[in-house]
Design an enzyme around this catalytic site. Structure first.
Site: not given
Ligand code: F6P
Length: 361
Positions: A116-118, A141, A185, A284, A286
């Protein structure tokens, strides 16, 4: 006439990105005879001088790309080209450098794989003169609007399910309440799906409020029925009973860094019902698993369609998965809303029908 296309991955990585890059490369070269260039670290590869990119070839697009997690192109979550960190620390607009880089590389179109950010960045870039863009949705997500599925989600759910499978025997051996915290998120898709698949007793997601009293009563009821342990799965953005998010570290790009709601729940349950609790934050893990079958197929299907859309000059769109079909929507249509769990949807109903506590509706 299209002769050369670029591919980039941006935002948090997930499983299936390399499968999409492979599909794009194979389709573009085999079907259309185009050259394919991989831009490194999202749009940063077009901003930096010298530019950072690699040729993507048939030889490198072998079967191992289907299996490899991460992205061979690298990614970035912090370097928004419209708000780019300068050496002096100030944030400046470098989007014109992206456009210059695109033209200097003689690209006729670009495929941007992102979340979504991208997409918010891509929708602005796609409006800059001469940038022909097609986007592919990816995020564990699964919260991108307009698409039922994004690359990476299915594998993340499988990892979270496996974690519950592994917590079950140790919970049972020690009569414990195990609380598993998963990513996602503001969207509770991972927790809900993995909770059903892994047999959680309690599923907590940001979309549905909960009561600690009800969770305690639920655990006591399970105990009175002869089972001395329980499994709870909680989404990272679930709030405490005082409505605050549990955060750690500093936020960036206006995005909070979640982490710790599972420990909060453990402490509350210990105090209220003297449960022996343990929390696990999956984190991570996941994102780094070998992509499962569904993500490989989704990534391949999206990749092929994105290339065909370039051939059709159907730019400024994102491919989406709906009703077992691929469609496309304007990138703009994906940025102002998000795809959260429907509290009245079939998965919430199914969880409740299974006797799982999913909050107070
Ligand atoms: O948006 C994907 C995600 O893995 C979220 O589920 C999680 O909150 C966030 O990114 C973690 O971000 P970062 O890799 O910057 O810690």
């Amino acid at each position: 006439m299209i002769k050369r296309i670029g591919v980039l991955t941006s935002g948090g990585d997930c499983s299936g990105l390399n499968a999409a890059i492979r599909a794009i490369t194979l389709r573009a070269i085999q079907q259309y005879g185009w050259e394919v260039v991989g831009i490194l670290r999202g749009t940063c590869g077009l901003i930096r001088r010298p530019m950072e990119y690699i040729p993507l070839t048939l030889a490198m697009s072998d079967q191992s790309m289907l299996r490899a997690a991460g992205t061979i192109l690298g990614s970035t979550t912090k370097e928004n080209p419209f708000y780019f960190p300068s050496e002096g620390g100030a944030k400046i607009d470098r989007s014109d450098d992206v456009v210059d880089g695109y033209h200097s590389l003689n690209l006729d179109a670009i495929i941007a794989i992102g979340g979504d950010g991208s997409m918010r960045i891509n929708s602005k870039l796609a409006k800059k003169s001469g940038v022909n863009m097609v986007c592919i949705p990816k995020t564990i997500d699964n919260d991108l609007a307009q698409t039922e599925l994004s690359i990476g989600y299915s594998t993340a759910v499988a990892v979270a399910t496996e974690a519950l499978d592994r917590l079950h025997p140790t919970a049972a051996s020690h009569d414990r309440v195990m609380v598993l915290e998963v990513m996602g998120r503001d969207a509770g898709h991972i927790a809900l799906s993995a909770g059903i698949a892994g047999g959680a007793d309690v599923i907590l997601i940001p979309e549905i409020p909960y009561s600690l009293d009800s969770i305690c009563n639920h655990i006591k009821k399970i105990k009175s029925q002869g089972r001395n342990y329980s499994l709870i799965i909680v989404s990272e953005a679930v709030k405490t009973q005082t409505e605050s998010s549990v955060l750690r570290g500093t936020s960036y790009n206006e995005r909070p860094r979640y982490g710790g709601i599972s420990q909060y729940l453990c402490e509350e349950l210990e105090e209220r019902i003297h449960a022996d609790t343990r929390s696990t934050i999956l984190g991570h893990v996941q994102r780094g698993e070998q992509p499962n079958v569904q993500d490989r197929i989704l990534a391949t299907t999206f990749g092929v369609r994105a290339v065909d859309m370039i051939a059709e000059k159907d730019f400024g769109k994102m491919v989406v998965w709906r009703n077992n079909q691929i469609e496309s929507v304007p990138i703009d249509a994906t940025i102002d809303t998000y795809n959260g769990v429907d509290p009245k949807g079939i998965l919430v109903k199914t969880a409740k029908a299974m006797g799982i506590y999913v909050g107070e509706l």
